[in-house]
Design a protein around this motif. Structure first.
Motif, PDB file in Angstrom:
ATOM      1  N   LYS A 184      67.711  20.995  74.527  1.00 26.82           N
ATOM      2  CA  LYS A 184      67.942  20.990  73.303  1.00 26.82           C
ATOM      3  C   LYS A 184      69.307  21.606  72.815  1.00 26.82           C
ATOM      4  O   LYS A 184      69.945  21.237  71.784  1.00 26.82           O
ATOM      5  CB  LYS A 184      66.888  22.021  72.495  1.00 26.82           C
ATOM      6  N   ASN A 187      71.847  19.074  73.477  1.00 19.47           N
ATOM      7  CA  ASN A 187      71.924  17.856  72.352  1.00 19.47           C
ATOM      8  C   ASN A 187      72.605  18.394  71.119  1.00 19.47           C
ATOM      9  O   ASN A 187      73.278  17.791  70.433  1.00 19.47           O
ATOM     10  CB  ASN A 187      70.424  17.458  72.281  1.00 19.47           C
ATOM     11  N   LYS A 188      72.525  19.611  70.946  1.00 16.62           N
ATOM     12  CA  LYS A 188      72.969  20.255  69.846  1.00 16.62           C
ATOM     13  C   LYS A 188      74.371  20.456  69.544  1.00 16.62           C
ATOM     14  O   LYS A 188      75.099  20.233  68.927  1.00 16.62           O
ATOM     15  CB  LYS A 188      72.157  21.584  69.278  1.00 16.62           C
ATOM     16  N   LYS A 190      76.308  18.814  71.728  1.00 15.11           N
ATOM     17  CA  LYS A 190      76.727  17.206  71.713  1.00 15.11           C
ATOM     18  C   LYS A 190      77.013  16.938  70.163  1.00 15.11           C
ATOM     19  O   LYS A 190      77.986  16.046  69.793  1.00 15.11           O
ATOM     20  CB  LYS A 190      76.123  16.136  72.458  1.00 15.11           C
ATOM     21  N   GLN A 191      76.013  17.200  69.498  1.00 16.26           N
ATOM     22  CA  GLN A 191      75.895  16.872  67.952  1.00 16.26           C
ATOM     23  C   GLN A 191      77.140  17.493  67.058  1.00 16.26           C
ATOM     24  O   GLN A 191      77.621  16.566  66.498  1.00 16.26           O
ATOM     25  CB  GLN A 191      74.608  17.032  67.358  1.00 16.26           C
ATOM     26  N   ILE A 192      77.166  18.683  67.307  1.00 16.62           N
ATOM     27  CA  ILE A 192      77.969  19.425  66.391  1.00 16.62           C
ATOM     28  C   ILE A 192      79.662  19.362  67.082  1.00 16.62           C
ATOM     29  O   ILE A 192      80.537  19.117  66.223  1.00 16.62           O
ATOM     30  CB  ILE A 192      77.786  21.093  66.269  1.00 16.62           C
ATOM     31  N   SER A 194      80.725  16.290  67.999  1.00 21.43           N
ATOM     32  CA  SER A 194      80.753  14.809  67.337  1.00 21.43           C
ATOM     33  C   SER A 194      81.058  15.045  65.791  1.00 21.43           C
ATOM     34  O   SER A 194      81.935  14.324  65.488  1.00 21.43           O
ATOM     35  CB  SER A 194      79.475  14.163  67.613  1.00 21.43           C
ATOM     36  N   GLU A 195      80.461  16.127  65.410  1.00 22.44           N
ATOM     37  CA  GLU A 195      80.661  16.233  63.847  1.00 22.44           C
ATOM     38  C   GLU A 195      82.089  16.917  63.788  1.00 22.44           C
ATOM     39  O   GLU A 195      82.770  16.433  62.854  1.00 22.44           O
ATOM     40  CB  GLU A 195      79.579  17.087  63.272  1.00 22.44           C
TER      41      GLU A 195
END
Length: 296
Positions: A184, A187-188, A190-192, A194-195
């Motif tokens: 988790k 993944n988090k 990677k998400q932020i 990307s943002e």
């Protein structure tokens, strides 16, 4: 179960890069000697970890910046399981701390031990961890957390909007593999990241990533720990905070600790070479042992 049978299901996990050729040295301008830190870290663990001193230690190199044969030989003497597994995505990492969730995710998926202790290589154990720290269920994870003064003392890189509370300190993580904390976490992050790359990060989180030392905001290294703050507010993970478990470089001085808090310090935190101007590790250690033996 007895605590000794519990220790048979525990592993210490870490990640490493070679001295002076790691991501932070190459891209952030830090001078880091992770091999030297690792040798001291694992030596102190084998000496001071008490009921945990013989647990398996795993150390993984995820980048092309692998370690020397000399360090590999020392790892064998310390019974450290060294792994090299190159992940091409690390070539794009802007900060070496991003190796932390990736390595944890690897160990969650590959190890047979269920309970994982993750520490940073610059954390040198001075006494065995409390058995109370291992009262975790499959849905909970113990994570270090900065107290307000340590967060401020940490060069202000960890100043987040109030709604996120005090920053989490991923120097220490104790988790059950079934929780999937590191997956988790990965993944988090990677998400932020990307943002951040698509320009939506600042508006989403009220944070600005600084590009220069005189710029206001947080640096790339803080994004790794900020990912845990986002996980917590999203309720993707149930986290148990461990405050003031670390003493040393970039942490609040010992004189702010109560005598009870001093008893809960388990690590000295010191980079090789030392990074903080004005930090005197010998004075800090003398003060610590004085407080342990005599109080204020």
């Amino acid at each position: 179960r007895s605590i000794m049978s519990l220790s048979n299901n525990i592993a210490l996990i870490t990640t490493i890069e070679g001295d002076l050729k790691d991501i932070n040295t190459l891209k952030q301008g830090y001078i880091r000697c992770y091999e030297q830190e690792a040798v001291q870290c694992f030596t102190e663990w084998r000496k001071n970890a008490g009921w945990l001193k013989d647990v398996p230690i795993y150390c993984i190199a995820l980048t092309k910046n692998t370690i020397s044969q000399e360090t590999k030989d020392i790892f064998k003497e310390l019974n450290v399981n060294y792994i090299e597994k190159f992940y091409p995505e690390t070539e794009l990492y802007q900060n070496g701390y991003w190796n932390i969730p990736l390595s944890g995710k690897y160990f969650e998926e590959e190890l047979k031990e269920d309970i994982l202790i993750k520490i940073d290589l610059d954390m040198y154990l001075i006494k065995e961890l409390s058995k109370e720290m291992f009262n975790i269920e499959r849905g909970t994870t113990t994570v270090g957390r900065y107290d307000p003064l340590s967060a401020k003392h940490n060069t202000n890189k960890l100043t987040f909007p109030e709604r996120y509370g005090q920053p989490w300190d991923t120097g220490l993580v104790i988790t059950h593999r079934a929780t999937g904390f590191f997956g988790k976490f990965y993944n988090k992050l990677k998400q932020i990241t990307s943002e951040f790359e698509d320009g939506t990060f600042e508006s989403l989180y009220g944070l600005h990533i600084k590009e220069h030392d005189n710029d206001h905001g947080v640096d790339y290294g803080a994004i790794e720990e900020f990912a845990v703050s986002i996980m917590y507010t999203d309720e993707d993970a149930k986290l148990i905070p461990q405050f003031k478990y670390n003493l040393g470089e970039f942490y609040a001085p010992i004189d702010i600790y109560t005598d009870e808090e001093v008893q809960e310090i388990y690590f000295f935190h010191e980079h090789i070479p030392l990074q903080e101007i004005g930090y005197d590790k010998f004075k800090t250690r003398i003060e610590y042992f004085h407080r342990i033996n005599h109080g204020n």
